[in-house]
Design an enzyme around this catalytic site. Structure first.
Site, PDB file in Angstrom:
ATOM      1  N   ARG A 147       8.683   7.835   8.866  1.00 42.97           N
ATOM      2  CA  ARG A 147       9.811   8.376   8.087  1.00 42.97           C
ATOM      3  C   ARG A 147      11.086   7.570   8.316  1.00 42.97           C
ATOM      4  O   ARG A 147      11.994   7.573   7.502  1.00 42.97           O
ATOM      5  CB  ARG A 147      10.086   9.833   8.484  1.00 42.97           C
ATOM      6  CG  ARG A 147       8.957  10.794   8.165  1.00 42.97           C
ATOM      7  CD  ARG A 147       9.439  12.222   8.339  1.00 42.97           C
ATOM      8  NE  ARG A 147       8.352  13.184   8.423  1.00 42.97           N
ATOM      9  CZ  ARG A 147       7.752  13.745   7.386  1.00 42.97           C
ATOM     10  NH1 ARG A 147       8.107  13.423   6.164  1.00 42.97           N
ATOM     11  NH2 ARG A 147       6.778  14.621   7.567  1.00 42.97           N
TER      12      ARG A 147
ATOM     13  N   ASP B  41      11.047  14.068  -2.461  1.00 37.05           N
ATOM     14  CA  ASP B  41      10.908  12.628  -2.303  1.00 37.05           C
ATOM     15  C   ASP B  41      10.089  12.008  -3.436  1.00 37.05           C
ATOM     16  O   ASP B  41      10.497  11.033  -4.043  1.00 37.05           O
ATOM     17  CB  ASP B  41      10.278  12.295  -0.932  1.00 37.05           C
ATOM     18  CG  ASP B  41       9.057  13.151  -0.614  1.00 37.05           C
ATOM     19  OD1 ASP B  41       8.555  13.867  -1.513  1.00 37.05           O
ATOM     20  OD2 ASP B  41       8.590  13.107   0.540  1.00 37.05           O
TER      21      ASP B  41
ATOM     22  N   PHE C 220      -0.059   5.064  -1.996  1.00 31.86           N
ATOM     23  CA  PHE C 220       0.449   5.987  -0.979  1.00 31.86           C
ATOM     24  C   PHE C 220       1.556   5.255  -0.247  1.00 31.86           C
ATOM     25  O   PHE C 220       1.350   4.163   0.285  1.00 31.86           O
ATOM     26  CB  PHE C 220      -0.651   6.437  -0.016  1.00 31.86           C
ATOM     27  CG  PHE C 220      -0.187   7.618   0.796  1.00 31.86           C
ATOM     28  CD1 PHE C 220      -0.320   8.907   0.301  1.00 31.86           C
ATOM     29  CD2 PHE C 220       0.416   7.434   2.030  1.00 31.86           C
ATOM     30  CE1 PHE C 220       0.150   9.999   1.022  1.00 31.86           C
ATOM     31  CE2 PHE C 220       0.893   8.517   2.754  1.00 31.86           C
ATOM     32  CZ  PHE C 220       0.756   9.803   2.257  1.00 31.86           C
ATOM     33  N   VAL C 221       2.761   5.847  -0.255  1.00 36.45           N
ATOM     34  CA  VAL C 221       3.926   5.133   0.283  1.00 36.45           C
ATOM     35  C   VAL C 221       4.511   5.855   1.497  1.00 36.45           C
ATOM     36  O   VAL C 221       4.393   7.073   1.631  1.00 36.45           O
ATOM     37  CB  VAL C 221       5.020   4.952  -0.807  1.00 36.45           C
ATOM     38  CG1 VAL C 221       4.574   3.951  -1.846  1.00 36.45           C
ATOM     39  CG2 VAL C 221       5.395   6.269  -1.465  1.00 36.45           C
TER      40      VAL C 221
ATOM     41  N   ASP D  45       3.996  13.601  -7.388  1.00 39.82           N
ATOM     42  CA  ASP D  45       2.674  12.985  -7.380  1.00 39.82           C
ATOM     43  C   ASP D  45       1.817  13.760  -8.390  1.00 39.82           C
ATOM     44  O   ASP D  45       1.959  13.561  -9.596  1.00 39.82           O
ATOM     45  CB  ASP D  45       2.160  13.038  -5.940  1.00 39.82           C
ATOM     46  CG  ASP D  45       0.878  12.287  -5.708  1.00 39.82           C
ATOM     47  OD1 ASP D  45       0.565  11.386  -6.487  1.00 39.82           O
ATOM     48  OD2 ASP D  45       0.162  12.597  -4.749  1.00 39.82           O
TER      49      ASP D  45
ATOM     50  N   GLY E 259       9.948  15.506   3.777  1.00 38.68           N
ATOM     51  CA  GLY E 259       9.985  14.185   3.140  1.00 38.68           C
ATOM     52  C   GLY E 259      11.306  13.815   2.476  1.00 38.68           C
ATOM     53  O   GLY E 259      11.690  12.656   2.441  1.00 38.68           O
TER      54      GLY E 259
ATOM     55  N   ASP F 226       6.164  10.137   5.026  1.00 39.09           N
ATOM     56  CA  ASP F 226       5.338   9.895   6.211  1.00 39.09           C
ATOM     57  C   ASP F 226       3.873   9.682   5.863  1.00 39.09           C
ATOM     58  O   ASP F 226       3.412  10.005   4.767  1.00 39.09           O
ATOM     59  CB  ASP F 226       5.414  11.107   7.150  1.00 39.09           C
ATOM     60  CG  ASP F 226       4.574  12.260   6.638  1.00 39.09           C
ATOM     61  OD1 ASP F 226       4.777  12.664   5.463  1.00 39.09           O
ATOM     62  OD2 ASP F 226       3.690  12.744   7.369  1.00 39.09           O
TER      63      ASP F 226
ATOM     64  N   LYS G  68       5.145   9.155  -9.437  1.00 42.24           N
ATOM     65  CA  LYS G  68       3.824   8.538  -9.674  1.00 42.24           C
ATOM     66  C   LYS G  68       3.221   9.207 -10.904  1.00 42.24           C
ATOM     67  O   LYS G  68       2.344  10.054 -10.799  1.00 42.24           O
ATOM     68  CB  LYS G  68       2.900   8.801  -8.477  1.00 42.24           C
ATOM     69  CG  LYS G  68       3.335   8.183  -7.187  1.00 42.24           C
ATOM     70  CD  LYS G  68       2.187   8.287  -6.192  1.00 42.24           C
ATOM     71  CE  LYS G  68       2.652   8.560  -4.814  1.00 42.24           C
ATOM     72  NZ  LYS G  68       1.548   8.797  -3.871  1.00 42.24           N
TER      73      LYS G  68
HETATM   74  P1  IMP Z   1       2.261  16.647  -5.302  1.00 42.92           P
HETATM   75  O1  IMP Z   1       2.220  18.122  -5.052  1.00 42.92           O
HETATM   76  O2  IMP Z   1       0.893  16.056  -5.451  1.00 42.92           O
HETATM   77  O3  IMP Z   1       3.188  16.244  -6.426  1.00 42.92           O
HETATM   78  O4  IMP Z   1       2.774  15.979  -3.990  1.00 42.92           O
HETATM   79  C1  IMP Z   1       4.090  16.020  -3.626  1.00 42.92           C
HETATM   80  C2  IMP Z   1       4.231  15.986  -2.118  1.00 42.92           C
HETATM   81  O5  IMP Z   1       3.171  15.256  -1.488  1.00 42.92           O
HETATM   82  C3  IMP Z   1       5.506  15.261  -1.803  1.00 42.92           C
HETATM   83  O6  IMP Z   1       6.532  16.208  -1.564  1.00 42.92           O
HETATM   84  C4  IMP Z   1       5.167  14.473  -0.581  1.00 42.92           C
HETATM   85  O7  IMP Z   1       5.490  15.234   0.560  1.00 42.92           O
HETATM   86  C5  IMP Z   1       3.676  14.299  -0.599  1.00 42.92           C
HETATM   87  N1  IMP Z   1       3.324  12.964  -1.098  1.00 42.92           N
HETATM   88  C6  IMP Z   1       2.854  12.628  -2.314  1.00 42.92           C
HETATM   89  N2  IMP Z   1       2.651  11.310  -2.412  1.00 42.92           N
HETATM   90  C7  IMP Z   1       3.032  10.802  -1.219  1.00 42.92           C
HETATM   91  C8  IMP Z   1       3.074   9.463  -0.718  1.00 42.92           C
HETATM   92  O8  IMP Z   1       2.736   8.470  -1.372  1.00 42.92           O
HETATM   93  N3  IMP Z   1       3.531   9.328   0.557  1.00 42.92           N
HETATM   94  C9  IMP Z   1       3.930  10.374   1.332  1.00 42.92           C
HETATM   95  N4  IMP Z   1       3.910  11.640   0.883  1.00 42.92           N
HETATM   96  C10 IMP Z   1       3.461  11.840  -0.382  1.00 42.92           C
HETATM   97 MG    MG Z   2       6.910  16.715   0.458  1.00 45.74          MG
END
Ligand code: IMP
Ligand code: MG
Length: 187
Positions: A174, A109, A161-162, A112, A53, A168, A140
């Protein structure tokens, strides 16, 4: 050769709406570049890019840096539909190499739930870097499930969700030069 640039209009996912344009992204990346240059000066920096990403973001961000930069990669997959499940996070650190005493900057990227970055930074700390910081393009905040903030944040966004600019959905989109929000799934 004819100039086809004006015709380029990548397909948007159905129902998606543009959230951040290419110019918004460029501004955020420039500002991040300045903050990172301020922080490290001319010290050599080891950048760890979280694939896939952060690939597009990293390629723009490192060109805003003027210190010597080494590039390393890790792969993170967090098998998700619309929610991240901690048990399903898979990290591959086999290409990381030696980090001992290096100034390490992890580039992802989007932050979340924070679980990916927490797992990754926990692993990286065991390799005794001289310093360890993190940068994300998008944050986020309202989705956070662990106590973790990035050191450098491009832009906060709401809970969408972006896709685009490296991000992606199911492996697609992407290549969009902007960031689009997908419609919320039916409850
Ligand atoms: P986390 O572990 O929940 O913080 O998620 C982080 C990973 O999930 C990022 O590195 C992204 O690859 C993926 N991700 C989280 N939100 C999105 C989104 O809105 N679009 C695409 N990928 C996301
Ligand atoms: Mg990622």
């Amino acid at each position: 050769m004819t100039d086809k640039k004006a015709c380029l209009a990548p397909a948007l996912p159905p129902g998606a709406r543009r959230l951040l344009g290419a110019e918004d992204i460029r501004c955020a990346v420039n500002t991040l570049g300045l903050a990172i240059r301020d922080c490290y000066g001319q010290r050599e920096l080891t950048v760890v890019v979280v694939l896939k990403g952060a690939l597009v973001f990293t390629s723009d961000l490192i060109r805003q840096l003027d210190m010597p930069v080494r590039l390393r990669t890790v792969t993170a997959r967090s098998y998700r539909g619309c929610a991240t499940s901690p048990e399903e996070l898979e990290l591959n650190l086999s290409e990381l190499g030696d980090l001992r005493d290096r100034d390490v900057l992890v580039i992802d990227d989007v932050l979340d739930t924070g679980r990916t970055m927490l797992a990754l930074t926990t692993q990286l700390r065991t390799r005794s870097p001289g310093s360890l910081r993190t940068v994300v393009l998008l944050d986020k905040k309202s989705r956070r499930e662990v106590a973790l903030e990035a050191d450098f944040v491009g832009m906060p966004i709401d809970d969408h969700f972006v896709v685009g600019y490296g991000l992606d959905h199911d492996g697609l989109y992407r290549n969009l030069p902007f960031i689009a929000a997908l419609p919320n799934p039916e409850p």
